[in-house]
Design a protein around this motif. Structure first.
Motif, PDB file in Angstrom:
ATOM      1  N   GLY A   1      20.096 -26.768  24.999  1.00  0.00           N
ATOM      2  CA  GLY A   1      20.409 -27.178  26.366  1.00  0.00           C
ATOM      3  C   GLY A   1      21.848 -27.610  26.521  1.00  0.00           C
ATOM      4  O   GLY A   1      22.521 -27.250  27.501  1.00  0.00           O
ATOM      5  N   LEU A   2      22.371 -28.365  25.554  1.00  0.00           N
ATOM      6  CA  LEU A   2      23.757 -28.819  25.618  1.00  0.00           C
ATOM      7  C   LEU A   2      24.726 -27.649  25.478  1.00  0.00           C
ATOM      8  O   LEU A   2      25.781 -27.620  26.119  1.00  0.00           O
ATOM      9  CB  LEU A   2      24.028 -29.860  24.531  1.00  0.00           C
ATOM     10  CG  LEU A   2      23.311 -31.212  24.710  1.00  0.00           C
ATOM     11  CD1 LEU A   2      23.527 -32.090  23.486  1.00  0.00           C
ATOM     12  CD2 LEU A   2      23.804 -31.928  25.968  1.00  0.00           C
ATOM     13  N   SER A   3      24.364 -26.673  24.648  1.00  0.00           N
ATOM     14  CA  SER A   3      25.207 -25.485  24.501  1.00  0.00           C
ATOM     15  C   SER A   3      25.342 -24.755  25.830  1.00  0.00           C
ATOM     16  O   SER A   3      26.439 -24.349  26.230  1.00  0.00           O
ATOM     17  CB  SER A   3      24.615 -24.548  23.445  1.00  0.00           C
ATOM     18  OG  SER A   3      25.274 -23.303  23.445  1.00  0.00           O
ATOM     19  N   GLN A   4      24.240 -24.603  26.522  1.00  0.00           N
ATOM     20  CA  GLN A   4      24.268 -23.917  27.813  1.00  0.00           C
ATOM     21  C   GLN A   4      24.996 -24.741  28.866  1.00  0.00           C
ATOM     22  O   GLN A   4      25.781 -24.211  29.660  1.00  0.00           O
ATOM     23  CB  GLN A   4      22.837 -23.610  28.242  1.00  0.00           C
ATOM     24  CG  GLN A   4      22.126 -22.615  27.345  1.00  0.00           C
ATOM     25  CD  GLN A   4      20.647 -22.498  27.638  1.00  0.00           C
ATOM     26  OE1 GLN A   4      20.056 -23.350  28.312  1.00  0.00           O
ATOM     27  NE2 GLN A   4      20.025 -21.443  27.131  1.00  0.00           N
ATOM     28  N   GLN A   5      24.755 -26.050  28.875  1.00  0.00           N
ATOM     29  CA  GLN A   5      25.348 -26.918  29.894  1.00  0.00           C
ATOM     30  C   GLN A   5      26.858 -27.003  29.753  1.00  0.00           C
ATOM     31  O   GLN A   5      27.592 -27.031  30.746  1.00  0.00           O
ATOM     32  CB  GLN A   5      24.728 -28.308  29.793  1.00  0.00           C
ATOM     33  CG  GLN A   5      25.245 -29.296  30.841  1.00  0.00           C
ATOM     34  CD  GLN A   5      24.579 -30.656  30.718  1.00  0.00           C
ATOM     35  OE1 GLN A   5      23.668 -30.843  29.908  1.00  0.00           O
ATOM     36  NE2 GLN A   5      25.032 -31.613  31.504  1.00  0.00           N
ATOM     37  N   HIS A   6      27.338 -27.067  28.507  1.00  0.00           N
ATOM     38  CA  HIS A   6      28.769 -27.272  28.256  1.00  0.00           C
ATOM     39  C   HIS A   6      29.479 -26.001  27.793  1.00  0.00           C
ATOM     40  O   HIS A   6      30.646 -26.053  27.412  1.00  0.00           O
ATOM     41  CB  HIS A   6      28.960 -28.374  27.210  1.00  0.00           C
ATOM     42  CG  HIS A   6      28.502 -29.724  27.673  1.00  0.00           C
ATOM     43  ND1 HIS A   6      29.304 -30.580  28.390  1.00  0.00           N
ATOM     44  CD2 HIS A   6      27.309 -30.353  27.541  1.00  0.00           C
ATOM     45  CE1 HIS A   6      28.632 -31.687  28.657  1.00  0.00           C
ATOM     46  NE2 HIS A   6      27.428 -31.570  28.165  1.00  0.00           N
TER      47      HIS A   6
END
Length: 235
Positions: free
Chosen positions: A176-181
């Protein structure tokens, strides 16, 4: 694209040679047997190991990064041990990713608070690492990686000490963090499940070289003897 061109080094008796292209904006699983060269690949990218030949190049897009010091590279490395300072609060452990002096501006304080919220630690900034669970300490390390605002995140078996439920939770958080950032994440793992659930691409390393690279959905179907032996399948 991350591009390794004629990148080689020797550690002890083993020679490692890498020629490969890694897509940006993805989670990429780096897999292979112990000692095959997975961590060495990450250490070369981070600058902790230097290539041995002048012909070697490591590029991020059009920028050569192999000539930069580790601190100048657009990379954050996260290891299994978390590297948290036991005497510092959770907030200050994150703040170190911005300023080692801990003298933050108001905007930087906000960055830390936002990162704590994003990794599920809102309200826990005053605690010490020893007051957290293993999964929460892993979240602190991820939060510190976020505040550094580097586009490449290198994870060297970060979930291996976690139980299955926490492992699944942390994998979902990383994705999720990879996609968000819009992070490019290189994840060293021994678990095929991590590759299938978390990564879009698998790079399989054998005998110090990239032996196979392709979509994670195709990895388990490979007939190659090295991959089948790694997976414990009969050839």
């Amino acid at each position: 694209m991350i591009n390794f061109k004629q990148v080689s080094c020797r550690l002890g008796e083993q020679q490692f040679c890498y020629d490969l292209q890694i897509p940006l904006g993805q989670v990429v699983a780096i897999m292979g047997a112990s000692g095959s060269g997975k961590s060495t690949l990450l250490n070369l990218l981070a600058g902790f190991i230097q290539p041995q030949t002048d012909a070697a190049q490591i590029l991020l897009g059009d920028q050569r990064v192999d000539q930069l010091d580790p601190a100048q590279r657009p990379v954050t490395s996260l290891f299994q041990e978390h590297n948290l300072f036991a005497h510092m609060s959770v907030f200050n452990n994150l703040a170190l990713g911005i300023r080692p002096s801990l003298r933050l501006t108001a905007d930087e304080i906000d960055q830390v608070e936002i990162a704590l919220d994003q990794v599920g630690l809102k309200g826990l900034g005053s605690r010490l690492p020893k007051q957290l669970s293993g999964g929460q300490r892993q979240r602190v390390a991820l939060g510190r990686a976020l505040v550094r605002r580097k586009p490449l995140l290198l994870l060297d078996e970060p979930f291996s000490a976690l139980d299955p439920a926490l492992r699944q939770e942390m994998a979902a958080l990383v994705k999720g963090l990879s996609q968000q950032h819009q992070l490019t994440v290189l994840l060293v793992t021994h678990e095929p499940k991590d590759a299938l659930e978390l990564a879009e691409t698998v790079v399989f390393i054998a005998d110090g070289r990239v032996h196979w690279q392709g979509p994670s959905k195709d990895f388990l179907q490979q007939k190659d003897s090295h991959i089948k032996a790694y997976l414990g399948q009969s050839c």
